[in-house]
Each structure stands twice: as C-alpha cells, then as structure tokens.
Design a protein around this motif. Structure first.
Motif, PDB file in Angstrom:
ATOM      1  N   LEU A   1      29.750  32.396  11.546  1.00 52.15           N
ATOM      2  CA  LEU A   1      30.975  32.489  12.025  1.00 52.15           C
ATOM      3  C   LEU A   1      30.822  33.804  13.088  1.00 52.15           C
ATOM      4  CD1 LEU A   1      33.987  32.167  12.539  1.00 52.15           C
ATOM      5  CD2 LEU A   1      34.475  33.119  10.403  1.00 52.15           C
TER       6      LEU A   1
ATOM      7  N   ILE B   1      28.942  32.162  16.392  1.00 47.60           N
ATOM      8  CA  ILE B   1      30.168  31.568  17.110  1.00 47.60           C
ATOM      9  C   ILE B   1      31.185  32.860  17.866  1.00 47.60           C
ATOM     10  CG2 ILE B   1      32.606  30.652  16.908  1.00 47.60           C
ATOM     11  CD1 ILE B   1      31.704  28.970  14.640  1.00 47.60           C
TER      12      ILE B   1
ATOM     13  N   ARG C   1      32.609  26.071  18.448  1.00 47.99           N
ATOM     14  CA  ARG C   1      32.708  25.878  17.041  1.00 47.99           C
ATOM     15  C   ARG C   1      32.839  24.317  16.659  1.00 47.99           C
ATOM     16  NH1 ARG C   1      36.642  29.045  13.764  1.00 47.99           N
ATOM     17  NH2 ARG C   1      37.747  27.089  12.857  1.00 47.99           N
TER      18      ARG C   1
ATOM     19  N   ILE D   1      32.482  27.462   9.690  1.00 43.18           N
ATOM     20  CA  ILE D   1      32.238  27.343  11.051  1.00 43.18           C
ATOM     21  C   ILE D   1      32.981  26.173  11.694  1.00 43.18           C
ATOM     22  CG2 ILE D   1      30.213  28.621  10.946  1.00 43.18           C
ATOM     23  CD1 ILE D   1      28.674  26.078  10.743  1.00 43.18           C
ATOM     24  N   GLY D   2      34.202  25.857  10.926  1.00 41.25           N
ATOM     25  CA  GLY D   2      35.131  24.989  11.536  1.00 41.25           C
ATOM     26  C   GLY D   2      34.733  23.629  11.613  1.00 41.25           C
TER      27      GLY D   2
END
Lengths: 427, 462
Positions: free
Chosen positions: A267, A271, A278, A359-360
């Motif tokens: 993250l 990202i 993401r 991380i989505g």
C-alpha cells in the motif's frame, strides 16, 4: 549396611514397576490422542466442507416458453437492446404458467421465482439472432436462489411463513412448477463462467480465478528469477562477511514476517509511492512475489547445496570459470529442486489473502479481468467476501469456492511432490 | 509508441547485437578454426554486446515510466489558470484525476468544462511528446551501446570476464532485494506511524484503555474525536494467542513425541503427511470454518450448559488458530527431539528407565531450548495471523480476559481501518500503520530470538 533388614533394590524396582508401566501407558495414550486430534479435525473439516459445498455445483433451472413479442421488445419497430423490457417477456411467460397470480403482490412474489439472469439470457439470444423476434422459444433459464434453496431442501417448510425466505404461495407455485416438469436440476455452469454477482444464482468464481492466475504469473515472473539468482549468489559466490550474514538473517526473518505487513508495504510503496493502480493483479503480484521470495530462496539454496562438490571441482579442474561451473553444471542439476520450491512458493501465494485486503483487492468486481491492470480479486479473497454474505445460497457457494481452491492447491503440491520424487537423485 | 512495441524493438536490437558481435569475434580470430586465438569464446563477445545495448536503455525505460506521470502532472498543474492552481490540494487532486480520466477517455465525474478539455488536451500532447522522446532516447542509447561493444571486440578483449562481472553484479542485486524489502517495510510503516504519533501521543497509544478510531469528518460533529488507546487490542491479541498456544503446544508436542517414539513406521508415514495438509490449508479457509462451524457450535454448547457465549467469541478463533499452528509446533519439536544425541537416549534406556521416563527426564530437558525457540516462532505466527481473526473474532475492542466474549486484535483493526476508501491524512488510516509498526517490531523480536535459539541449539549437538 545391613543386607537382611532392608528391601533389596530389585524389590524396590519391582514395587514401583506397575505404577511406572501405568504412567508409560498414559503417556503413550496422550501421544496417540494428540495425533488423533489433528487427524480428526482434518476429517471433520473436509466432511463439513464437502457436505456444505457439493450442492453448489448443481443449480435449479426453469424451463419457460418465452414469446419474443414485437410489441414488448421492439415497440417502435426498432429493437432496442439497451432498454427493451426483457424481464417483462420472461414474467409474461411465467404468468401463463401460473395463472392464479392476479393481484400486484402475488405477481411480485411470482416474479421473484425467476432469476434476473433470465432477462439477460433473452437479450443475448435476440442479440445473436434477430429473427427470433415474433416467435416463441422454449428456454432454460436459471431459477431464483429461493427456488434453488427450496428444491435442495435448505428451507424448512415447517417454520412459520414469516421466518422463511419463501412464502406459502411461492412454495405452492414451486410445487406446481415441479409437477409440471418445469423445474430441473442441472450442472451449475454459472459458477465457473461468471464473475461475482449480488445474486447467488448468477455469482461465479471465474473473475477470481483469472485474477489469481494473473497475480501468480506476475509473482512467478518476479520471484523465480530473483529468488534463484539470490540463492546462487549466497551459495556459490558470497564471501563470508558481515554483508552476507546480514542478507542471510534478513531472509530468514522475512520468511516469518506476518503477511499483512507485506500488504502495508504494498500500500505505502507500490500504490502510494510508485503509483501502480490499486486492485490490479500487477500490484497484487508484486506483493505476493516479495512474500514468496524467502520461500523460493531457501528452497533453491537447499537444491544448490545438494549438488555434490565433486562436480564443481571436476569442472574447475578442466578449466571452467566459476561462473561457467555454476551456469553449465550446478544450475541444471539444481533446477528441478528450484522448480519444486517455486511451485510450493506459488501454492502459498495462491492461498494468501490478508495482504491483498490492504491493496484494494476486496472490491466487488463483476467483470472478469482481462489484463494485468484491470481491477481484480483473488480466489481466497472471493471466499472471504462470500463468507460475509448472509444468504444461505452464498454459504454453499463459499464452500464450493473453497473446494475449487483446495483442488488447485492439491494439484500444485502433487506436482511438486512428483517432480521431487522423479528427479531425486542419490549422488 | 507504446512501451511494449519499444521493448520488442529493443529486444530486436539486442538480438542483432548478439549475432553481429559473435560474427565479428569470428572474423577477428580469422575464421572458426582459429578461435583459440581469442581470449574469450565468440559467444561471450555476443553476450557482451547484448549487455551493452540493453542494460543502459532498459534502466532509462523503467526510470522514465516511473517518473513520467509525476512530471506530466506537475506540468499540467502549471499550465492551469490561476483560479484552479490556488485550490486546496485535495480539490486539485480531484481535478487532476478528472483531467487524467478525460485524457484516457474514461468517465469523468462532474461536468466537462473548457479548463478540463484544455488541460486534458495538453496532457495528451505532453504524453505523446514524452513517449516519442523516450523511444528515440532508448533506441539511440541501445544502438550506441551496441556500436561501442562492437568496436571493442578484438583478440585480446576479455569479454568473458566482463560478462561474468556484470552477471555477478546482477546476482548481488537480486540478493539485496531481501534487504530492500525489509527496508521498505520499515520505512513505509515507520513514516506513516511517525505522522500518526504527531497527532496522537505515543503514551496515549501504548497505554490508553479505549479504542474507537472513528474521527469526525467535520469539526463541529458530535461525539467522535476518536480515541486511540491500543491496550484492548493488545490484550485481545494476547488472549487469542494464549488460547491458540494452549491448544497447539501440548497437542503439537505430544504428536511429535508419539510419531518419533511410539508409532510404527506405517502409521508415521500416513499421519505425517496428513498433518502437513493442515499447514497447507489457506488461512481464509480456517477463518470460514471458525466463523461458520466452530463459533456456532461453541455458542450452542455454551447455551446448553448455561454460559452466555458471544457469537464472535475469542475461543472459536483461538481454537481454530491453535489447530492451524499444530504442524508448526510439531515439526519444530520433532527437529529438536531428533537433534538430541542417540547416546543420551540409549544411556537412559540402558539404565532401565521406561520410554516415557527417558522422554520426560532426559530427552525433553535436553531438547527444551529448541522447543522453546519453536514455540516463540509459533507465538509470532499467531500474533500475525489475520484472516482467522478477521472472520471469526469481533470488531469491538473489549478489555477482557473472558474467552467467551468477543475481542478484537491488532491485525483485525489494521484490516478494518485500511479496507475501503482512505485518505492519507486522517489519524484513522495512519493508526493502521502505527499498529503495523508494533506488529512488525514484536514479531521480528520473537523471530530473531526464536531463530537464534533454535539454531544455536542445533549446533550444540552437531
């Protein structure tokens, strides 16, 4: 010491013997019980998984005679694929089968018997063949999950009506349709061809499987070359100094760092700092490759160590350089062991979900990802998402998704074991 | 030119460089029959040409792709009218996002006005220029590198040594990635955590008894300034870890003893792989099992005997976590037991002690450091375990030692704080990184000590 008055050592031992043997037996029994607990858990676990999950592989289908009427689908003489009332024609055909639904409430309840996927199916049929307009076709459409649950016996008919998801009227209709032979069970193809959906009968694992596949491709492409290169350096070239020790300690510690911490790294670095999109398999793959790197390095080092030094010495003696020894002799001999390590690392990556949450990759994604930067989810994360859904129908699909996941893991691990057995060599 | 086409072109240049380099090496030597006149085999001259062509240009390609978006955004912002440039950073971010989306042909939030269209056109132009520049630079450098390599080829040129030293460099770089990863973890967690501790004092965080991370969105909102006392999370983590250890240590240890000492080879050959399956099951599956099978079972059992059990009790999560850790404890104990020299065991048996007495009085005390090291590793694993607790333990931060109540853990809170949309300036999001820092430090400490004890002990008897 007076021998006559004291008991001899032999008697002393004999007196304690029964007690000692008893404690020996208890100890042994404890060991047996401990071993049994683990195996028993495994049995209960698989039994409950399969008992809950096998029904998800079949699905109730409804056979309807659908009239592709022109006035409903092409009101102005022009077929409108976006806004035509496809659901309407499906409902119309259902109404013909069940004429006793007259008032609005009854009709609404009746409409809930068929999945909204039926409307899409009509749309796709007419998109592929416009000549269907004006004809009546017999189509096999998915029934709603309520019907599916009733057919599988998951809804208790003896409960009072307000505690069931299916009303009395719906139950009666379902029985009626079943009697007419309109309801049948078939293989649940949607489970393997669809992406995620809010409707259990339309939800599938294809999107998650593809997401996992893309991620594993990225992970293996990064971690295998880097991991083997690091292992070669540490085993063959690294001088014994502080730096090598530091790397060594580092790798061992990384192997034990909680996986969620790798998610935080992904993250913050991948990202927020580098700016990889993401939820994409690319960022997931990078995180998983860092996670599996220690596993692959450790396995590769073991494989390199297993190559006997005599081979290196022979090559060196014939004038090969250190790099040639490694490239021409050590590496080919160690490669099967390295591949085994890579497969085991990948099977670990496939089951990993905690870092992916960071991380989505937990988004609700309907589309099947088509590339490395599309938003995607992974198979274990899909399990997590479905496990949170309250519907009974999702519970069985969760178990089915787990069965698929475990099947993949089993295949990977068996490959690793077979590979190891086949190439295992006694030097 | 897209990056893929460029990569293919570069690969083609590299291929050509290899063949030309090799050919020239043959030519310099005076034909295939005379290659002994060369210092290095012709292939190495080819590889050298590849390295010269590819290494610098690939480096530029990667750097360019990383830096490009930033530069483009900065340039676009500069070109915006003053009214937009003086906006608050968050609004500006939104605008830039919109411009990007418009340039990429995606859906734009809000209306499309002249500013937006102008800016998106500008960014498109900039992007095209940038890509053209990139292609020219990369190909130019690749050709230049190949030419330089080609000119250097001679009989005495030590191509092999050059190639090998480059490869050694790559190997060193690969092995340094492990260190870079650790550094990356430390940096990313530490920086955000420091930002968090600027807002919330460290002592409040470490010793505060109340955890409710909801911060107010507006200043005048009622009720929630957010309190970040992490003690309930620590106790919750410890409670679940303790339950897990209570299951895993005796069962794992006794399993190791039984399989090592008592069972026949046939049982061992079946039981060991079966138990290893436990280690291979993904944690999300354990979580599902804990939440949907074990937790309801415990609650029903509790109701039957009159204890009220929360549906997300610490007990369910701890029990299942314990089962998960059994294989770890048992394999590490097995290693420790097997490392005890055979002579000690035979000596005890020879003096007439039973097998359990040998085990309890001789082998286990001798293996104890190794077993303790293994348990430390298992504790670290339990503390860091995420999915089981996310699915089976609760979210409410209760300060309790009652295993029938719901507790929450550090990992659960990290997940809840970071899943969903986040802004990187709120204490709520930053708190997750502070928790991550604590988690990392604690597990790292346990691992370092555990690994050192295990290894030191192994060497002692070798």
């Amino acid at each position: 010491m007076n021998r006559d008055t004291s008991i001899s050592t032999r008697d002393k031992v004999a007196a304690g013997l029964r007690k000692r043997h008893r404690s020996e037996l208890t100890f042994r029994a404890f060991g047996f019980i401990a071993t049994a607990i683990g195996i028993l858990f495994l049995a209960v676990f698989f039994w409950s998984l399969i008992a809950q999950g096998y029904t998800a592989f079949s699905q109730t289908y409804l056979t309807l005679d659908i009239e592709f009427s022109e006035e409903a689908l092409a009101p102005g003489g022009q077929l409108d694929l976006e806004y035509a009332d496809f659901d309407g024609v499906v409902r119309q055909s259902l109404r013909q089968l069940l004429p006793d639904a007259t008032d609005r409430r009854a009709r609404r309840e009746m409409n809930r018997l068929v999945s909204i996927g039926a409307g899409y199916q009509v749309r796709d049929a007419i998109r592929d063949d416009e000549s269907l307009l004006g004809t009546t076709q017999t189509m096999r459409v998915p029934a709603a999950s309520t019907v599916d649950m009733v057919m599988k016996g998951n809804i208790d008919r003896t409960l009072p009506e307000e505690q069931r998801t299916a009303s009395d009227r719906q139950l009666a209709w379902i029985d009626q349709l079943a009697e007419q032979g309109r309801l049948e069970m078939g293989f649940n193809t949607a489970l393997f061809t669809n992406g995620d959906s809010r409707e259990p009968e339309l939800a599938g694992i294809r999107g998650a499987v593809m997401g996992s596949l893309y991620m594993l491709i990225v992970a293996i492409a990064v971690s295998f070359p880097v991991g083997t290169a690091a292992a070669i350096y540490l085993e063959e070239f690294a001088p014994k100094n502080r730096w090598s020790d530091l790397i060594e300690v580092n790798i061992n510690n990384l192997a034990a760092v909680p996986s969620i911490v790798f998610g935080l790294l992904g993250l913050a670095v991948f990202i927020n700092w580098i700016g990889i999109p993401r939820s994409s398999p690319l960022v997931g793959g990078f995180v998983l490759s860092l996670l599996t790197l220690p596993v692959i390095i450790i396995a590769s080092r073991a494989a390199i160590k297993a190559v006997p030094p005599s081979i290196r010495e022979a090559a060196l003696g014939l004038g090969a350089s250190k790099m040639q020894v490694v490239g021409h002799h050590v590496l080919p001999l160690a490669l099967p062991g390295m591949l085994t390590g890579a497969i085991i690392g990948m099977s670990r990556a496939l089951g990993e979900s905690a870092p992916l949450l960071m991380i989505g990759m937990v988004a609700f994604i309907v589309d099947v990802p088509a590339g490395f930067t599309d938003p995607a989810t992974a198979l274990p994360v899909q399990v997590y998402l479905w496990a949170d859904s309250p519907e009974r129908a999702f519970a069985e699909r969760t178990s089915a998704a787990i069965i698929v996941l475990l099947a993949f893991l089993l295949v990977m691990n068996l490959t690793a074991v077979i590979l190891r057995k086949r190439v295992e060599r006694q030097w | 030119m897209p990056a893929t086409t460029l990569s293919i072109l570069l690969a083609a240049i590299a291929g050509a460089a290899f063949f030309l380099g090799k050919q020239r090496a043959f030519a310099v030597a005076g034909g295939p029959g005379n290659i002994t006149k060369l210092h290095s085999l012709p292939g190495y001259h080819g590889y050298f040409a590849i390295l010269c062509a590819l290494l610098p240009s690939m480096l530029i390609l990667v750097l360019w792709l990383v830096v490009e978006p930033r530069v483009l955004t900065a340039l676009t912002i500069q070109s915006l009218p003053d009214a937009q440039r003086s906006m608050a950073p968050s609004e500006l971010d939104l605008l830039v996002n919109n411009i990007r989306n418009l340039a990429a042909g995606d859906v734009v939030a809000g209306e499309v006005n002249a500013v937006l269209t102008n800016a998106s056109q500008r960014i498109q132009e900039l992007q095209e220029t940038s890509r053209r520049l990139l292609a020219v630079t990369c190909i130019g450098i690749a050709l230049l590198g190949a030419t330089v390599a080609w000119r250097r080829i001679s009989r005495a040129f030590r191509a092999r040594n050059q190639v090998e030293s480059v490869i050694t460099g790559l190997l060193i770089a690969a092995s340094s990635i492990a260190i870079l990863t650790t550094l990356g973890i430390v940096m990313s967690v530490l920086f955000e955590a420091i930002r968090f501790f600027r807002e919330v004092p460290l002592t409040d965080f470490l010793f505060g008894l109340e955890w409710s991370p909801q911060t107010a969105i507006r200043a005048d909102q009622v009720g929630s300034s957010g309190s970040f006392g992490a003690v309930p999370l620590f106790t919750g983590t410890l409670l679940i870890t303790a339950i897990a250890m209570f299951v895993a240590v005796p069962v794992g240890l006794m399993t190791a003893i039984f399989l090592a000492e008592y069972s026949s080879k046939r049982i061992r050959d079946v039981a060991k792989p079966l138990l290893e399956i436990l280690a291979g099951i993904p944690t999300v599956v354990y979580g599902f099992f804990a939440a949907l099978t074990v937790a309801p079972a415990i609650r029903n059992a509790g109701e039957a005997v009159g204890i009220s059990v929360a549906s997300e009790s610490a007990l369910a999560a701890g029990l299942v976590m314990g089962i998960m850790i059994i294989p770890l404890v048992s394999s590490l104990s097995d290693d420790a037991i097997n490392a005890v020299p055979r002579a000690m065991r035979d000596g005890a048996l020879g003096l007439g002690s039973t097998r359990s007495e040998t085990m309890k009085r001789v082998i286990l005390p001798a293996a104890l450091p190794g077993i303790v090291g293994g348990i430390l590793l298992a504790v670290s694993r339990a503390i860091g375990e995420t999915m089981i607790v996310v699915m089976a333990a609760g979210l409410s931060a209760n300060l309790t030692a009652n295993p029938f109540e719901a507790v929450t853990t550090v990992t659960v809170q990290i997940v809840t704080l970071l899943v969903g949309d986040q802004e990187f300036d709120s204490a709520k999001t930053l708190a997750a990184f502070a928790l991550g820092l604590i988690l990392f430090v604690v597990t790292l400490g346990l691992n370092v000590v555990g690994l050192r004890v295990v290894r030191k002990y192994r060497e002692q008897y070798d």
